[in-house]
Design an enzyme around this catalytic site. Structure first.
Site, PDB file in Angstrom:
ATOM      1  N   HIS A 271       0.877  -1.188   0.000  1.00  0.00           N
ATOM      2  CA  HIS A 271       0.000   0.000   0.000  1.00  0.00           C
ATOM      3  C   HIS A 271       0.908   1.231   0.000  1.00  0.00           C
ATOM      4  O   HIS A 271       1.689   1.420  -0.920  1.00  0.00           O
ATOM      5  CB  HIS A 271      -0.930  -0.123   1.210  1.00  0.00           C
ATOM      6  CG  HIS A 271      -2.057   0.856   1.281  1.00  0.00           C
ATOM      7  ND1 HIS A 271      -2.440   1.651   0.239  1.00  0.00           N
ATOM      8  CD2 HIS A 271      -2.921   1.159   2.306  1.00  0.00           C
ATOM      9  CE1 HIS A 271      -3.475   2.403   0.604  1.00  0.00           C
ATOM     10  NE2 HIS A 271      -3.779   2.120   1.860  1.00  0.00           N
TER      11      HIS A 271
ATOM     12  N   HIS B  10      -2.577  -2.528  -9.707  1.00  0.00           N
ATOM     13  CA  HIS B  10      -3.544  -1.924  -8.801  1.00  0.00           C
ATOM     14  C   HIS B  10      -4.795  -2.787  -8.764  1.00  0.00           C
ATOM     15  O   HIS B  10      -5.142  -3.394  -9.779  1.00  0.00           O
ATOM     16  CB  HIS B  10      -3.909  -0.510  -9.276  1.00  0.00           C
ATOM     17  CG  HIS B  10      -4.494   0.321  -8.193  1.00  0.00           C
ATOM     18  ND1 HIS B  10      -5.826   0.306  -7.894  1.00  0.00           N
ATOM     19  CD2 HIS B  10      -3.910   1.167  -7.310  1.00  0.00           C
ATOM     20  CE1 HIS B  10      -6.041   1.115  -6.880  1.00  0.00           C
ATOM     21  NE2 HIS B  10      -4.906   1.648  -6.492  1.00  0.00           N
TER      22      HIS B  10
ATOM     23  N   ASP C 258       2.555   5.282  -6.935  1.00  0.00           N
ATOM     24  CA  ASP C 258       3.811   5.189  -6.194  1.00  0.00           C
ATOM     25  C   ASP C 258       5.037   5.025  -7.078  1.00  0.00           C
ATOM     26  O   ASP C 258       6.161   5.092  -6.589  1.00  0.00           O
ATOM     27  CB  ASP C 258       3.742   4.014  -5.201  1.00  0.00           C
ATOM     28  CG  ASP C 258       2.792   4.307  -4.064  1.00  0.00           C
ATOM     29  OD1 ASP C 258       2.751   5.470  -3.641  1.00  0.00           O
ATOM     30  OD2 ASP C 258       2.094   3.395  -3.611  1.00  0.00           O
TER      31      ASP C 258
HETATM   32  N1  CMC Z   1       4.562  -7.214 -10.198  1.00  0.00           N
HETATM   33  C1  CMC Z   1       4.435  -8.425 -10.781  1.00  0.00           C
HETATM   34  N2  CMC Z   1       3.270  -9.077 -10.891  1.00  0.00           N
HETATM   35  C2  CMC Z   1       2.186  -8.477 -10.376  1.00  0.00           C
HETATM   36  C3  CMC Z   1       2.244  -7.217  -9.759  1.00  0.00           C
HETATM   37  C4  CMC Z   1       3.491  -6.569  -9.687  1.00  0.00           C
HETATM   38  N3  CMC Z   1       3.616  -5.374  -9.118  1.00  0.00           N
HETATM   39  N4  CMC Z   1       1.010  -6.865  -9.346  1.00  0.00           N
HETATM   40  C5  CMC Z   1       0.201  -7.866  -9.675  1.00  0.00           C
HETATM   41  N5  CMC Z   1       0.906  -8.852 -10.311  1.00  0.00           N
HETATM   42  C6  CMC Z   1       0.389 -10.086 -10.893  1.00  0.00           C
HETATM   43  C7  CMC Z   1       0.086 -11.101  -9.800  1.00  0.00           C
HETATM   44  O1  CMC Z   1       1.191 -11.963  -9.575  1.00  0.00           O
HETATM   45  C8  CMC Z   1      -1.088 -11.827 -10.420  1.00  0.00           C
HETATM   46  O2  CMC Z   1      -0.594 -12.702 -11.418  1.00  0.00           O
HETATM   47  P1  CMC Z   1      -1.264 -14.161 -11.611  1.00  0.00           P
HETATM   48  O3  CMC Z   1      -2.644 -13.868 -12.117  1.00  0.00           O
HETATM   49  O4  CMC Z   1      -0.382 -14.857 -12.579  1.00  0.00           O
HETATM   50  O5  CMC Z   1      -1.272 -14.795 -10.253  1.00  0.00           O
HETATM   51  C9  CMC Z   1      -1.858 -10.743 -11.153  1.00  0.00           C
HETATM   52  O6  CMC Z   1      -0.872  -9.766 -11.500  1.00  0.00           O
HETATM   53  C10 CMC Z   1      -2.952 -10.093 -10.315  1.00  0.00           C
HETATM   54  O7  CMC Z   1      -2.352  -9.614  -9.133  1.00  0.00           O
HETATM   55  P2  CMC Z   1      -3.030  -9.631  -7.705  1.00  0.00           P
HETATM   56  O8  CMC Z   1      -1.969  -9.752  -6.672  1.00  0.00           O
HETATM   57  O9  CMC Z   1      -4.146 -10.637  -7.679  1.00  0.00           O
HETATM   58  O10 CMC Z   1      -3.668  -8.197  -7.677  1.00  0.00           O
HETATM   59  P3  CMC Z   1      -4.245  -7.455  -6.419  1.00  0.00           P
HETATM   60  O11 CMC Z   1      -5.369  -6.625  -6.881  1.00  0.00           O
HETATM   61  O12 CMC Z   1      -4.507  -8.389  -5.295  1.00  0.00           O
HETATM   62  O13 CMC Z   1      -3.000  -6.564  -5.941  1.00  0.00           O
HETATM   63  C11 CMC Z   1      -1.478  -4.784  -5.697  1.00  0.00           C
HETATM   64  C12 CMC Z   1      -2.880  -5.211  -6.193  1.00  0.00           C
HETATM   65  C13 CMC Z   1      -1.367  -3.268  -5.767  1.00  0.00           C
HETATM   66  C14 CMC Z   1      -1.331  -5.201  -4.218  1.00  0.00           C
HETATM   67  C15 CMC Z   1      -0.407  -5.471  -6.563  1.00  0.00           C
HETATM   68  O14 CMC Z   1      -0.542  -5.070  -7.911  1.00  0.00           O
HETATM   69  C16 CMC Z   1       1.006  -5.197  -6.077  1.00  0.00           C
HETATM   70  O15 CMC Z   1       1.490  -5.903  -5.184  1.00  0.00           O
HETATM   71  N6  CMC Z   1       1.693  -4.141  -6.609  1.00  0.00           N
HETATM   72  C17 CMC Z   1       2.997  -3.768  -6.132  1.00  0.00           C
HETATM   73  C18 CMC Z   1       2.842  -2.926  -4.874  1.00  0.00           C
HETATM   74  C19 CMC Z   1       2.342  -1.531  -5.193  1.00  0.00           C
HETATM   75  O16 CMC Z   1       2.833  -0.886  -6.092  1.00  0.00           O
HETATM   76  N7  CMC Z   1       1.390  -1.062  -4.368  1.00  0.00           N
HETATM   77  C20 CMC Z   1       0.861   0.305  -4.491  1.00  0.00           C
HETATM   78  C21 CMC Z   1      -0.566   0.316  -4.895  1.00  0.00           C
HETATM   79  S1  CMC Z   1      -1.128   1.954  -5.418  1.00  0.00           S
HETATM   80  C22 CMC Z   1      -0.978   2.979  -4.045  1.00  0.00           C
HETATM   81  C23 CMC Z   1      -1.859   2.596  -2.944  1.00  0.00           C
HETATM   82  O17 CMC Z   1      -3.074   2.763  -3.036  1.00  0.00           O
HETATM   83  O18 CMC Z   1      -1.337   2.163  -1.924  1.00  0.00           O
END
Ligand code: CMC
Length: 448
Positions: A271, A310, A366
């Site tokens: 986050h 996201h 971010d």
């Molecule tokens: N790098 C590599 N793969 C990713 C990433 C990433 N940053 N984000 C998602 N994926 C992949 C994930 O492995 C999954 O692949 P598969 O379908 O093969 O399993 C797919 O994309 C869907 O991801 P998810 O984890 O189910 O998505 P989510 O909605 O649960 O997570 C997130 C959203 C923001 C936590 C995630 O994208 C992430 O960890 N990003 C990196 C951390 C980040 O930048 N966070 C800031 C968010 S914006 C500011 C805020 O509001 O805090």
């Protein structure tokens, strides 16, 4: 946002053959209406199962609108692009909290109140003094926000609109002071008291960076850039920390305790801690030519590309686009941050790669914010703190909306219990070695 109160959903329960008509309102079915679907009178009724709230609206809100597929973000109906270009952080905070843009008089009064609540009780400095020199400023911030609740017992009067307004002034005003004091503590520098003649962001820069000069004069470009960044971070509907804010505050605790909890939720690297993680990642990559190697590790699932992806945006995060523009204004003053080239190369390669394209992973807010903050001289571990300062207005608006919403109650999700059925206590001498070994392993896996 189609609204048609005649919409209904017909469901046939194959277990009983019974038919149910469930109303659809504002594009959703009320989860509670599923409870009528039962196999017998003694049956609890059907529940919906939704870990991490992937498809559950937890509230009705009128504050922030996001269309993740189109990359749209609006506060109270106003596009984020217009607010970032034409407004300033305090005006946007007013808008988010009050629902309308302020008149000239209202803005003056609002700014006056925020400005005149920036001081913190001298005892708070003693808490900060107690932290190690290398304490993470977010840990100091979370603790000192919680501590403020002990200084303002009237904050418990959450149903008194006037007192609620007072806590809003206090929290928005004191967050930058707590944040800057945490930073000064970590550098061993004396605390700098707020300067009421400066703008919200100008004063924050003053409390961070003032040295021996009689009066600190913030650079107008940096002051403005910080205001834009704060606007972009002010609210983002039901994200992890806002959900924490609403959930904690639903027990009717005071807003200082609730904001401390929301800030703790923000701290995590998935986050608000992501901006800090992005800079650490860029440092680890080190140079442009090592980007493909890093992308390979991401695709192999070894690491995440921080600042990408996201839950809601499946398109370019509109905030990231604005930030990228602001970055160049800041670099005019500070000189270019050398890690920018690595970030641009990461973005270029990722946006062409099927792994990211097929998963709709784009840069989020971010990805570039930390690069600007770093160019401004802010240390990496202050990045989530800056996010917390800006998000305070959003947390407070969501808090008030929740308190005044007659449909809300204490947050208390259900669970699907899949554990053991009732069984009798087993004396130590009768337990098998296998079971205790697996228990010991489970305990050690939890880490320290
Ligand atoms: N790098 C590599 N793969 C990713 C990433 C990433 N940053 N984000 C998602 N994926 C992949 C994930 O492995 C999954 O692949 P598969 O379908 O093969 O399993 C797919 O994309 C869907 O991801 P998810 O984890 O189910 O998505 P989510 O909605 O649960 O997570 C997130 C959203 C923001 C936590 C995630 O994208 C992430 O960890 N990003 C990196 C951390 C980040 O930048 N966070 C800031 C968010 S914006 C500011 C805020 O509001 O805090």
């Amino acid at each position: 946002m189609e609204k048609n109160s005649n919409n209904t959903l017909s469901v046939t329960d194959n277990r009983t053959g019974k038919q149910y008509v469930i109303p659809i309102e504002d594009g959703a079915v009320a989860a509670k209406s599923l409870r009528n679907i039962k196999v017998s009178d003694s049956d609890f009724g059907l529940m919906s199962y939704d870990p991490a709230f992937m498809n559950t609206a937890s509230c009705k809100s009128r504050i922030t609108y996001i269309d993740g597929d189109k990359g749209i973000l609006r506060y109270r109906g106003y596009p984020i692009e217009q607010l970032a270009e034409r407004s300033n952080y305090l005006e946007v905070a007013y808008l988010i909290l009050h629902g309308e843009l302020p008149t000239g008089v209202e803005l003056k009064e609002w700014t006056y109140h925020i400005t005149h609540h920036t001081f913190i009780h001298e005892n708070v400095k003693k808490f900060i003094d107690g932290f190690h020199h290398d304490a993470h400023p977010m840990g100091m911030l979370v603790s000192t926000i919680a501590a403020l609740s002990t200084f303002y017992p009237d904050a418990k009067e959450i149903f008194d609109p006037e007192l609620r307004g007072k806590q809003v002034y206090r929290l928005i005003a004191k967050m930058p002071t707590l944040a800057a004091f945490a930073y000064r503590h970590s550098t061993g520098m004396p605390y700098v008291y707020p300067d009421n003649e400066l703008s919200y962001t100008g004063n924050f820069l003053n409390m961070m960076f003032k040295m021996t000069e009689p009066r600190y004069a913030p650079d107008p470009t940096l002051e403005h850039a910080l205001s834009v960044l704060f606007i972009l971070h002010a609210d983002h509907e039901q994200n992890c920390s806002t959900n924490a804010m609403r959930s904690i505050a639903s027990s009717h605790v005071d807003p200082f305790s609730a904001v401390a909890g929301a800030a703790a939720a923000l701290y995590g690297p998935l986050h608000g801690g992501a901006n800090e993680a992005v800079l650490r990642m860029l440092k680890e990559i080190g140079s442009k030519d090592r980007v493909p190697q890093y992308i390979k590790r991401v695709k192999e699932g070894e690491v995440r590309l921080m600042g990408f992806g996201h839950r809601v945006y499946k398109n370019y995060d509109p905030r990231a686009r604005i930030i990228k523009g602001v970055a160049y204004d800041v670099f005019e003053v500070t000189g270019k941050n050398p890690v920018l080239d690595i970030a641009l190369e990461l973005e270029r390669i990722a946006l062409e790669d099927d792994y990211f394209v097929s998963r709709k992973l784009y840069p989020n807010v971010d990805f570039y914010s930390g690069i600007i903050y770093q160019a401004m001289g802010l240390p990496v571990d202050m990045f989530p703190v800056l996010f917390a300062i800006a998000r305070t207005s959003g947390w407070l608006a969501q808090w008030e909306e929740m308190l005044l919403d007659g449909e809300q109650k204490i947050a208390r999700p259900r669970q699907l219990y899949l554990g053991s059925d009732q069984r009798d206590y087993v004396p130590m001498e009768s337990r098998t070695a296998d079971k205790s070994a697996s228990l010991a392993a489970a305990i050690s896996n939890k880490g320290d």
